[in-house]
Motif scaffolding. Structure first.
Motif, PDB file in Angstrom:
ATOM      1  N   MET A 128     -16.827  73.951  66.600  1.00  0.00           N
ATOM      2  CA  MET A 128     -15.827  73.384  65.719  1.00  0.00           C
ATOM      3  C   MET A 128     -14.513  74.132  65.968  1.00  0.00           C
ATOM      4  SD  MET A 128     -15.808  73.211  61.493  1.00  0.00           S
ATOM      5  CE  MET A 128     -17.345  72.360  61.409  1.00  0.00           C
TER       6      MET A 128
ATOM      7  N   ARG B 113      -8.868  74.668  63.578  1.00  0.00           N
ATOM      8  CA  ARG B 113      -8.189  73.737  62.663  1.00  0.00           C
ATOM      9  C   ARG B 113      -9.208  72.994  61.799  1.00  0.00           C
ATOM     10  NH1 ARG B 113      -3.172  71.563  62.764  1.00  0.00           N
ATOM     11  NH2 ARG B 113      -2.803  72.298  64.868  1.00  0.00           N
ATOM     12  N   ARG B 114     -10.260  72.475  62.432  1.00  0.00           N
ATOM     13  CA  ARG B 114     -11.289  71.747  61.682  1.00  0.00           C
ATOM     14  C   ARG B 114     -12.085  72.683  60.779  1.00  0.00           C
ATOM     15  NH1 ARG B 114     -14.673  68.753  65.764  1.00  0.00           N
ATOM     16  NH2 ARG B 114     -15.885  68.241  63.930  1.00  0.00           N
ATOM     17  N   HIS B 115     -12.364  73.884  61.263  1.00  0.00           N
ATOM     18  CA  HIS B 115     -13.111  74.870  60.470  1.00  0.00           C
ATOM     19  C   HIS B 115     -12.358  75.209  59.183  1.00  0.00           C
ATOM     20  CE1 HIS B 115     -15.813  78.484  60.215  1.00  0.00           C
ATOM     21  NE2 HIS B 115     -14.819  78.900  59.463  1.00  0.00           N
TER      22      HIS B 115
ATOM     23  N   GLN C 201      -9.936  73.494  57.773  1.00  0.00           N
ATOM     24  CA  GLN C 201      -9.817  72.302  56.929  1.00  0.00           C
ATOM     25  C   GLN C 201     -11.124  72.036  56.193  1.00  0.00           C
ATOM     26  OE1 GLN C 201      -6.880  70.582  56.356  1.00  0.00           O
ATOM     27  NE2 GLN C 201      -8.125  69.769  54.683  1.00  0.00           N
ATOM     28  N   ARG C 202     -12.241  72.270  56.847  1.00  0.00           N
ATOM     29  CA  ARG C 202     -13.552  72.084  56.200  1.00  0.00           C
ATOM     30  C   ARG C 202     -13.688  73.030  55.008  1.00  0.00           C
ATOM     31  NH1 ARG C 202     -19.274  71.101  57.140  1.00  0.00           N
ATOM     32  NH2 ARG C 202     -20.133  71.575  55.087  1.00  0.00           N
ATOM     33  N   ILE C 203     -13.317  74.296  55.202  1.00  0.00           N
ATOM     34  CA  ILE C 203     -13.380  75.266  54.106  1.00  0.00           C
ATOM     35  C   ILE C 203     -12.487  74.808  52.955  1.00  0.00           C
ATOM     36  CG2 ILE C 203     -12.777  77.632  53.436  1.00  0.00           C
ATOM     37  CD1 ILE C 203     -13.656  78.441  56.323  1.00  0.00           C
ATOM     38  N   HIS C 204     -11.287  74.399  53.276  1.00  0.00           N
ATOM     39  CA  HIS C 204     -10.344  73.911  52.255  1.00  0.00           C
ATOM     40  C   HIS C 204     -10.940  72.716  51.502  1.00  0.00           C
ATOM     41  CE1 HIS C 204      -6.334  73.146  50.560  1.00  0.00           C
ATOM     42  NE2 HIS C 204      -6.652  71.875  50.687  1.00  0.00           N
ATOM     43  N   ASP C 205     -11.446  71.750  52.251  1.00  0.00           N
ATOM     44  CA  ASP C 205     -12.019  70.550  51.627  1.00  0.00           C
ATOM     45  C   ASP C 205     -13.239  70.891  50.777  1.00  0.00           C
ATOM     46  OD1 ASP C 205     -10.045  69.126  52.939  1.00  0.00           O
ATOM     47  OD2 ASP C 205     -11.409  68.344  54.492  1.00  0.00           O
ATOM     48  N   ASP C 206     -14.079  71.807  51.248  1.00  0.00           N
ATOM     49  CA  ASP C 206     -15.242  72.211  50.461  1.00  0.00           C
ATOM     50  C   ASP C 206     -14.812  72.825  49.135  1.00  0.00           C
ATOM     51  OD1 ASP C 206     -16.917  71.315  52.476  1.00  0.00           O
ATOM     52  OD2 ASP C 206     -17.411  73.324  53.224  1.00  0.00           O
TER      53      ASP C 206
ATOM     54  N   ARG D  73     -13.622  70.163  46.794  1.00  0.00           N
ATOM     55  CA  ARG D  73     -14.744  69.385  46.260  1.00  0.00           C
ATOM     56  C   ARG D  73     -15.470  70.169  45.176  1.00  0.00           C
ATOM     57  NH1 ARG D  73     -19.609  70.036  47.672  1.00  0.00           N
ATOM     58  NH2 ARG D  73     -19.144  70.968  49.683  1.00  0.00           N
TER      59      ARG D  73
ATOM     60  N   ARG E 270      -7.190  79.556  52.384  1.00  0.00           N
ATOM     61  CA  ARG E 270      -7.158  78.899  53.696  1.00  0.00           C
ATOM     62  C   ARG E 270      -6.224  79.652  54.649  1.00  0.00           C
ATOM     63  NH1 ARG E 270      -4.684  73.637  53.045  1.00  0.00           N
ATOM     64  NH2 ARG E 270      -2.759  74.605  53.690  1.00  0.00           N
TER      65      ARG E 270
END
Length: 167
Positions: free
Chosen positions: A1, A4-6, A8-13, A16, A27
């Motif tokens: 991953m 950038r995606r990693h 963003q995933r943490i941020h999105d998690d 949520r 982040r």
């Protein structure tokens, strides 16, 4: 991953799990930490081609750039290294065993020792330097000159602020 995606995933998690919190500061610091780790990995790979790890290379480079002819005390060396000074005695023991440094009595204080590069240590640093600097130039090549200046200014500002927060 990708990073950038990693990140963003943490941020999105976090958004949520706790939509009431703004995870942006987390982040940004995660991104700073991940970037530092990626940079250190790149630096260490180059240093390993010269038979050194990150801590050993940092000590040798510090002695090369900062030590007078009589060397530095371990305390002076600790204050000048770029990485954390944990276990400096063990690191010095290993470098001395490899004949890259010498520890000699301090002429002004019989209880103190001075650390200096041996001719072999100086030769190792001089062999490392072109590769080390070339690697760091390559790592930073993704930024423009203006971005380099901005990055340095912002990192110095953040470091100063963090130092001010330290009790």
């Amino acid at each position: 991953m990708s990073t950038r995606r990693h990140v963003q995933r943490i941020h999105d998690d976090w958004r949520r799990v706790r939509p009431d919190l703004d995870p942006t500061p987390m982040r940004r610091l995660i991104l700073l930490n991940l970037t530092a780790r990626l940079a250190l990995d790149q630096i260490e790979r180059t240093q390993q081609t010269h038979g050194l790890n990150l801590a050993q290379a940092d000590l040798l480079l510090t002695l090369y750039r900062s030590a007078p002819d009589q060397g530095l005390t371990p305390g002076e060396l600790t204050n000048l290294i770029a990485i954390t000074p944990a276990s400096i005695t063990n690191r010095l023991d290993r470098l001395e065993h490899d004949n890259l440094i010498a520890r000699t009595p301090d002429p002004h204080d019989a209880r103190a020792r001075r650390v200096r590069l041996t001719p072999e240590g100086r030769a190792r640093v001089e062999a490392l330097l072109p590769d080390h600097l070339g690697n760091e130039e390559r790592m930073l090549a993704g930024l423009t000159d203006a971005e380099h200046a901005d990055l340095e200014r912002l990192l110095l500002k953040l470091a100063g602020h963090l130092e001010d927060l330290t009790p």
